[in-house]
Design an enzyme around this catalytic site. Structure first.
Site, PDB file in Angstrom:
ATOM      1  N   CYS A   2     -52.981 -38.513   4.358  1.00 20.77           N
ATOM      2  CA  CYS A   2     -53.246 -39.608   3.431  1.00 20.77           C
ATOM      3  C   CYS A   2     -53.168 -39.129   1.991  1.00 20.77           C
ATOM      4  O   CYS A   2     -53.670 -38.075   1.647  1.00 20.77           O
ATOM      5  CB  CYS A   2     -54.603 -40.253   3.668  1.00 20.77           C
ATOM      6  SG  CYS A   2     -54.813 -41.033   5.259  1.00 20.77           S
ATOM      7  N   ARG A  27     -47.765 -34.406   3.121  1.00 19.20           N
ATOM      8  CA  ARG A  27     -49.082 -34.429   3.745  1.00 19.20           C
ATOM      9  C   ARG A  27     -49.063 -35.133   5.100  1.00 19.20           C
ATOM     10  O   ARG A  27     -49.991 -34.980   5.892  1.00 19.20           O
ATOM     11  CB  ARG A  27     -50.082 -35.147   2.827  1.00 19.20           C
ATOM     12  CG  ARG A  27     -50.373 -34.402   1.540  1.00 19.20           C
ATOM     13  CD  ARG A  27     -51.159 -35.253   0.574  1.00 19.20           C
ATOM     14  NE  ARG A  27     -52.517 -35.492   1.024  1.00 19.20           N
ATOM     15  CZ  ARG A  27     -53.584 -34.821   0.601  1.00 19.20           C
ATOM     16  NH1 ARG A  27     -53.429 -33.862  -0.286  1.00 19.20           N
ATOM     17  NH2 ARG A  27     -54.787 -35.102   1.033  1.00 19.20           N
ATOM     18  N   TRP A  74     -52.250 -42.112   6.984  1.00 23.16           N
ATOM     19  CA  TRP A  74     -52.132 -41.512   8.304  1.00 23.16           C
ATOM     20  C   TRP A  74     -53.157 -42.227   9.172  1.00 23.16           C
ATOM     21  O   TRP A  74     -54.351 -42.127   8.942  1.00 23.16           O
ATOM     22  CB  TRP A  74     -52.414 -40.014   8.215  1.00 23.16           C
ATOM     23  CG  TRP A  74     -52.160 -39.236   9.459  1.00 23.16           C
ATOM     24  CD1 TRP A  74     -50.951 -38.826   9.947  1.00 23.16           C
ATOM     25  CD2 TRP A  74     -53.147 -38.723  10.376  1.00 23.16           C
ATOM     26  NE1 TRP A  74     -51.124 -38.100  11.106  1.00 23.16           N
ATOM     27  CE2 TRP A  74     -52.457 -38.029  11.392  1.00 23.16           C
ATOM     28  CE3 TRP A  74     -54.533 -38.798  10.433  1.00 23.16           C
ATOM     29  CZ2 TRP A  74     -53.120 -37.405  12.448  1.00 23.16           C
ATOM     30  CZ3 TRP A  74     -55.195 -38.179  11.488  1.00 23.16           C
ATOM     31  CH2 TRP A  74     -54.485 -37.495  12.477  1.00 23.16           C
ATOM     32  N   ASN A  98     -59.014 -42.276   1.493  1.00 24.50           N
ATOM     33  CA  ASN A  98     -58.791 -41.165   2.415  1.00 24.50           C
ATOM     34  C   ASN A  98     -60.106 -40.848   3.104  1.00 24.50           C
ATOM     35  O   ASN A  98     -61.165 -40.889   2.473  1.00 24.50           O
ATOM     36  CB  ASN A  98     -58.318 -39.910   1.679  1.00 24.50           C
ATOM     37  CG  ASN A  98     -56.916 -40.024   1.157  1.00 24.50           C
ATOM     38  OD1 ASN A  98     -56.202 -40.976   1.455  1.00 24.50           O
ATOM     39  ND2 ASN A  98     -56.509 -39.056   0.359  1.00 24.50           N
ATOM     40  N   GLY A  99     -60.059 -40.481   4.381  1.00 20.99           N
ATOM     41  CA  GLY A  99     -61.265 -40.123   5.105  1.00 20.99           C
ATOM     42  C   GLY A  99     -61.629 -41.156   6.145  1.00 20.99           C
ATOM     43  O   GLY A  99     -60.813 -41.986   6.545  1.00 20.99           O
ATOM     44  N   GLU A 477     -48.865 -19.312  18.523  1.00 19.13           N
ATOM     45  CA  GLU A 477     -48.169 -19.889  17.368  1.00 19.13           C
ATOM     46  C   GLU A 477     -46.793 -20.411  17.765  1.00 19.13           C
ATOM     47  O   GLU A 477     -46.390 -21.499  17.346  1.00 19.13           O
ATOM     48  CB  GLU A 477     -48.039 -18.832  16.264  1.00 19.13           C
ATOM     49  CG  GLU A 477     -47.045 -19.139  15.158  1.00 19.13           C
ATOM     50  CD  GLU A 477     -47.434 -20.314  14.270  1.00 19.13           C
ATOM     51  OE1 GLU A 477     -46.624 -20.685  13.395  1.00 19.13           O
ATOM     52  OE2 GLU A 477     -48.542 -20.880  14.444  1.00 19.13           O
ATOM     53  N   LYS A 481     -45.718 -24.368  17.409  1.00 21.62           N
ATOM     54  CA  LYS A 481     -44.578 -24.816  16.614  1.00 21.62           C
ATOM     55  C   LYS A 481     -43.603 -25.625  17.454  1.00 21.62           C
ATOM     56  O   LYS A 481     -43.076 -26.642  17.006  1.00 21.62           O
ATOM     57  CB  LYS A 481     -43.849 -23.614  16.000  1.00 21.62           C
ATOM     58  CG  LYS A 481     -44.530 -22.997  14.815  1.00 21.62           C
ATOM     59  CD  LYS A 481     -44.560 -23.962  13.637  1.00 21.62           C
ATOM     60  CE  LYS A 481     -45.493 -23.458  12.555  1.00 21.62           C
ATOM     61  NZ  LYS A 481     -46.916 -23.500  12.939  1.00 21.62           N
ATOM     62  N   GLU A 484     -45.093 -29.048  18.144  1.00 19.35           N
ATOM     63  CA  GLU A 484     -45.255 -29.823  16.920  1.00 19.35           C
ATOM     64  C   GLU A 484     -43.964 -30.516  16.500  1.00 19.35           C
ATOM     65  O   GLU A 484     -43.989 -31.686  16.097  1.00 19.35           O
ATOM     66  CB  GLU A 484     -45.695 -28.906  15.765  1.00 19.35           C
ATOM     67  CG  GLU A 484     -47.174 -28.598  15.715  1.00 19.35           C
ATOM     68  CD  GLU A 484     -47.525 -27.769  14.502  1.00 19.35           C
ATOM     69  OE1 GLU A 484     -48.565 -28.043  13.881  1.00 19.35           O
ATOM     70  OE2 GLU A 484     -46.774 -26.835  14.154  1.00 19.35           O
ATOM     71  N   HIS A 500     -53.556 -15.628  36.501  1.00 16.09           N
ATOM     72  CA  HIS A 500     -54.824 -16.276  36.814  1.00 16.09           C
ATOM     73  C   HIS A 500     -54.737 -17.797  36.714  1.00 16.09           C
ATOM     74  O   HIS A 500     -55.742 -18.459  36.451  1.00 16.09           O
ATOM     75  CB  HIS A 500     -55.921 -15.753  35.885  1.00 16.09           C
ATOM     76  CG  HIS A 500     -56.222 -14.302  36.074  1.00 16.09           C
ATOM     77  ND1 HIS A 500     -56.777 -13.794  37.222  1.00 16.09           N
ATOM     78  CD2 HIS A 500     -55.997 -13.243  35.250  1.00 16.09           C
ATOM     79  CE1 HIS A 500     -56.904 -12.481  37.107  1.00 16.09           C
ATOM     80  NE2 HIS A 500     -56.437 -12.121  35.918  1.00 16.09           N
ATOM     81  N   LYS A 600     -50.116 -32.752   7.004  1.00 17.26           N
ATOM     82  CA  LYS A 600     -50.141 -31.414   6.437  1.00 17.26           C
ATOM     83  C   LYS A 600     -51.551 -30.962   6.109  1.00 17.26           C
ATOM     84  O   LYS A 600     -51.945 -29.852   6.392  1.00 17.26           O
ATOM     85  CB  LYS A 600     -49.269 -31.389   5.168  1.00 17.26           C
ATOM     86  CG  LYS A 600     -49.127 -30.006   4.547  1.00 17.26           C
ATOM     87  CD  LYS A 600     -48.338 -29.080   5.442  1.00 17.26           C
ATOM     88  CE  LYS A 600     -48.063 -27.745   4.798  1.00 17.26           C
ATOM     89  NZ  LYS A 600     -47.376 -26.840   5.737  1.00 17.26           N
TER      90      LYS A 600
END
Length: 605
Positions: A2, A27, A74, A98-99, A477, A481, A484, A500, A600
């Site tokens: 946002c 963002r 967002w 925002n929030g 990571e 990625k 995402e 396991h 972001k």
């Protein structure tokens, strides 16, 4: 997540707001809108999807006026539709937010009982309707805003304008960042100083609980009790120069190719090349007396935190805990007085990490933050900051900021080991020289041809990433990625854990990507890979020349990386796993820079 922009000036507001919102696209958002005041009336334009859609709406129906607010949303409460897009408003007031307003449900019930009519599914509209109710009952705008702020629970950054008051704008902050920009006979609000950079470089940041009243001649600041306060005006490092792709297809591709220079910039700041030692800035606490470290972060920064634990415990012999920031304070860990809280964040605004910071401070910890934005809320609330110097990262999926965090943390671990008296000069020189090789080795890694393995992975529905020791966080990571930006399901596991449970998933349709540099743990990793191959697993191995030779015959594909010291290997191996995700996403045709549902800077819990 946002973006908020407000303009109170002499020039047409809508073009300035649209340009500022474009600078906030990184963002992450799924709708956008602008509201302006003209002839005493508020009018607005909104659109779901990208800002291009809003630009088209404005082209068909321009917005006059020199005062206005804009927003990229967002979605949290309510789908990303035009109706739910900000700004929200009535004939009297328009608000961007925002929030999350946590008590929105009870407020909504109260407001509906008072005759207010809601149009959206959002929590934000409770703010609008409460301000409107106060205005309807005769309160002046400033009084109505203040009365509303006192009722809100949760996190918010707010900007609002009022019909009939084109020389007034009010902003408020609680748990989500907001900045006031100072111009010549113009004032601005922004959730991000980058958005305000083309408009002004003179910025004042609100503190939690603050609210501000803007006119064209300046701003007055008030704290949560309503007392007038002063807030420092500082000059931001951001400029109004447009950030471009420099000939690359995507910002992410450009930022991947900035790994060598970013790593080099960190090393240039933190290494004394003459003595081959780490040159730490002065800290307001003594690293030699720290009894325990707690490292916390979210997303990729959490994987950097996991790597920091390997380095701090192995090299500095400092007991270290690592927590996902969103879980840390709920675990209520016992904290040793005088311990170190080590926070890792790209934006410095991550709500979960910021909440963890405050919890750790209450627990008597010194706070050191590893940040890419020195003007952030987290920076202002830390005892000290190590800036990662990655520059602006536009791609939502973090790339160069991650290796900058790793490099900074590696240097910090060496400095901590020296301060604690557990690393001799020869070992420090050995590790520093290994770090100094990284920029050129990173450039070599970027030259690797991943076309073949990207094609293999792009056909898969599920992918496993494996790593041992300090390469285990790199496996996670790589998996993050890939999911995402390509939307392929992927998971990262410690290689020894595969047997396991995850081994049940392995068949010829599930690629297994391993980060396996030669070294003390290589043989054990190779044994795990043999187990996967025996079950039809399609192995894709990142290793050096020695490791690749040993795995010849069992791997479907082997990518040979430069041979580096095992201390720095995870930093190097992060680059090709990120590049693999990028190339797979390009093959699948996804929106690489702005993947769906992601933001972001995640400023909600």
């Amino acid at each position: 997540m946002c973006g908020i922009v407000g303009v109170l000036g002499l020039r047409p507001a809508a073009p300035l707001l649209l340009e500022a919102l474009q600078r906030l696209e990184y963002r992450g958002y799924d709708s956008a809108g602008i509201a302006t005041l003209a002839n005493g009336h508020i009018d607005r334009r909104r659109a779901p999807g990208k800002l291009a859609n809003l630009a088209a709406v404005l082209e068909r129906g321009p917005l006059p006026g020199t005062t206005g607010v804009g927003h990229t949303r967002w979605a949290t409460h309510g789908a990303p539709t035009e109706t739910n897009a900000h700004p929200h408003g009535t004939a009297r007031v328009s608000v961007v937010h925002n929030g999350i307003i946590e008590n929105h449900a009870s407020l909504r019930t109260e407001l509906e009982a008072a005759g207010q009519v809601f149009e959206t599914e959002t929590d934000t509209e409770t703010v609008v309707q409460m301000v409107d109710l106060h205005l309807r009952r005769g309160m002046a705008p400033i009084e109505a805003a203040r009365a509303t702020f006192s009722r809100l629970e949760g996190a918010y950054a707010l900007a609002m304008v009022f019909a009939g008051h084109d020389g007034l704008m009010i902003g408020a902050q609680h748990g989500a960042p907001l900045a006031v920009g100072f111009g010549e006979d113009e004032m601005f609000l922004g959730s991000d100083s980058l958005a305000l950079a083309p408009l002004t470089q003179r910025i004042a940041f609100l503190r939690d609980g603050d609210w501000a009243v803007l006119s064209r001649s300046g701003a007055e600041f008030f704290d949560g009790t309503g007392q007038k306060v002063e807030r420092e005006i500082r000059r931001t490092a951001h400029t109004g120069i447009a950030i471009g792709k420099d000939g690359f297809r995507h910002f992410m591709e450009k930022e991947l190719h900035e790994h060598p220079s970013v790593i080099g910039q960190v090393l240039q700041r933190m290494i004394d090349p003459a003595s081959r030692t780490i040159a730490m800035p002065d800290l307001p606490f003594d690293l030699a007396t720290i009894p325990r470290a707690t490292v916390t972060a979210c997303g990729s920064a959490y994987y950097a935190a996991l790597l920091a634990r390997y380095w701090l415990e192995a090299e500095a012999r400092l007991p270290t805990d690592v927590d996902v920031a969103s879980e840390l304070r709920y675990r209520e860990p016992p904290l040793q007085p005088g311990g170190l809280a080590l926070m890792v964040s790209q934006s410095g605004e991550t709500a979960d990490t910021l909440a963890a910071l405050r919890s750790l401070r209450r627990g008597g910890q010194h706070v050191l933050s590893i940040l890419n934005v020195p003007e952030s809320t987290m920076a202002r609330e830390s005892d000290a900051v190590l800036e990662t110097l990655a520059g602006q990262e536009i791609g939502v999926a973090s790339t160069k900021a991650f290796t900058a965090q790793l490099t900074t943390l590696a240097c910090f671990a060496i400095a901590t080991a020296r301060a604690r008296g557990v690393m001799n000069a020869a070992r420090e020189i050995e590790l520093v020289e290994a770090l100094m090789e990284l920029p050129s080795r990173a450039a070599d890694a970027l030259a690797l041809d991943l076309t073949y393995i990207a094609g293999m992975v792009a056909q898969a529905r599920d992918v496993l990433f494996l790593g041992r020791g300090s390469c285990f966080p790199i496996a996670m990571e790589g998996a993050l990625k890939l999911k995402e930006i390509s939307y392929i399901h992927a998971e990262g596991y410690a290689a020894g854990e595969m047997k396991h449970g995850p081994i049940a998933l392995i068949d010829r349709d599930v690629p297994i990507v391993a980060a396996a540099p030669s070294g003390p743990l290589f043989e054990k990793t190779a044994s795990n890979l043999q187990e996967a191959a025996a079950r039809g697993g399609k192995l894709i191995v990142f290793s050096d020349a020695e490791g690749a030779a040993k795995l010849k015959g069992i791997a479907a594909a082997t990518i040979v990386l430069p041979t580096v010291h095992q201390f720095v290997a995870p930093i190097l191996y992060a680059i090709p796993v990120q590049m693999l995700a990028y190339q797979v996403a390009v093959l699948k045709g996804t929106d690489v820079d702005q993947p769906r549902n992601l933001a972001k800077s995640v400023t909600v819990e």
